[in-house]
Design an enzyme around this catalytic site. Sequence first.
Site, PDB file in Angstrom:
ATOM      1  N   LYS A  75       0.761  19.909 -74.930  1.00  0.00           N
ATOM      2  CA  LYS A  75       1.643  20.238 -73.796  1.00  0.00           C
ATOM      3  C   LYS A  75       3.043  19.904 -74.747  1.00  0.00           C
ATOM      4  O   LYS A  75       4.308  19.988 -74.367  1.00  0.00           O
ATOM      5  CB  LYS A  75       1.862  20.163 -72.749  1.00  0.00           C
ATOM      6  CG  LYS A  75       0.582  21.154 -71.906  1.00  0.00           C
ATOM      7  CD  LYS A  75       0.975  21.611 -70.326  1.00  0.00           C
ATOM      8  CE  LYS A  75      -0.389  22.051 -69.662  1.00  0.00           C
ATOM      9  NZ  LYS A  75      -0.649  22.472 -68.058  1.00  0.00           N
ATOM     10  N   ASP A 111       4.397  26.458 -64.567  1.00  0.00           N
ATOM     11  CA  ASP A 111       3.293  25.177 -63.696  1.00  0.00           C
ATOM     12  C   ASP A 111       3.936  24.818 -62.202  1.00  0.00           C
ATOM     13  O   ASP A 111       3.446  25.858 -61.098  1.00  0.00           O
ATOM     14  CB  ASP A 111       2.439  24.022 -64.029  1.00  0.00           C
ATOM     15  CG  ASP A 111       1.821  24.497 -64.904  1.00  0.00           C
ATOM     16  OD1 ASP A 111       1.187  25.385 -65.210  1.00  0.00           O
ATOM     17  OD2 ASP A 111       0.942  23.214 -66.357  1.00  0.00           O
TER      18      ASP A 111
END
Length: 293
Positions: A75, A111
């Site tokens: 990420k 997220d």
Amino acid sequence: MADRPLGADPAPRAFVTGWPVSHSRSPMIHGHWLQKYGLRGAYVKHPCTAEDLAGFLTDLADAGFVGGNVTIPHKEAAFALADHADDTAKRLGAANTVWLHDGALHVSNTDGYGFAQNLAESVSDWNASERLERGALVLGAGGAARAIVDCLKQQGFSTVYIANRTLAKANALAAEFGSPCTAISMEDIPDRASNVSLIVNTTSLGMEGTAQAAESPVDLSGFSEDTIVNDIVYTPLITPLLKQATKLGMTPVDGLGMLLHQAVPGFERWFGVRPEVTSELRALVVADLGDAK
Ligand code: NAP
């Protein structure tokens, strides 16, 4: 799917990359939506080592991809490789969703969006002003905690307590995000954070298949009955922490909705339709998790 004439636009393809990605439920989620909305397209697993990530992300178009998801451990690297990052990805320094636009690599981090949507769907007043005023407690200070701390700060919680086994990591996270984030030790929770309106577990305690599967990260007995308790661990769906919350008459929220909702913005980018998180999709993933409780 019907045959297409030669020369027609290729069907859009998206991916999930990480190392490993064999456990990922994302192909099931996006595959369900592609089928439900009758769209041409594909979503595939593309395992990629750290060494190969830059080559993969810079040659997406050649590989026939319009974008995809990036998961652990890539990420941060995906964010660093982007031509354009949105504000959320910039604040987090990490990306989980990428797409090509005019040949440039764009990234976002969904997220926190997924986390907030899951809570909003489960408890309509989760971010009402009285609840924001009482503050929130985040257990854990790892990768997932970052997106949640950022989201709670953006929502306007007056205090975001961060408690973690390794206090130094909670201190670092609180220092990075600044006010209203405050690091506290696990031992200080009863004295300092018992009035919060929301508790979020981001530690891996309670996760099945680990030595800590039977453990709860905190004793909930000193918290108010109207506390919302969200565990982002979703295997099992009902964790020891959520069992405790239910027993005490609190409001338990499981973590599966976060996984489902975080997928929505990416699907819309790649395939052009904003998909719905339905009970049908949830049931499909629950069945796959082998935990239809
Ligand atoms: P991570 O970066 O490895 O962080 C793990 C956290 O758990 C750290 O705070 C760590 O504390 C704590 N921890 C681990 N073992 C512990 C123990 N024995 N006692 C006390 N604390 C312990 O992991 P992550 O990426 O943040 O993910 C955490 C969990 O969230 C995983 O179960 C993951 O599946 C879940 N998750 C769910 C979603 C969703 O969509 N629902 C999304 C992302 C992640 P230390 O700092 O002291 O090591």
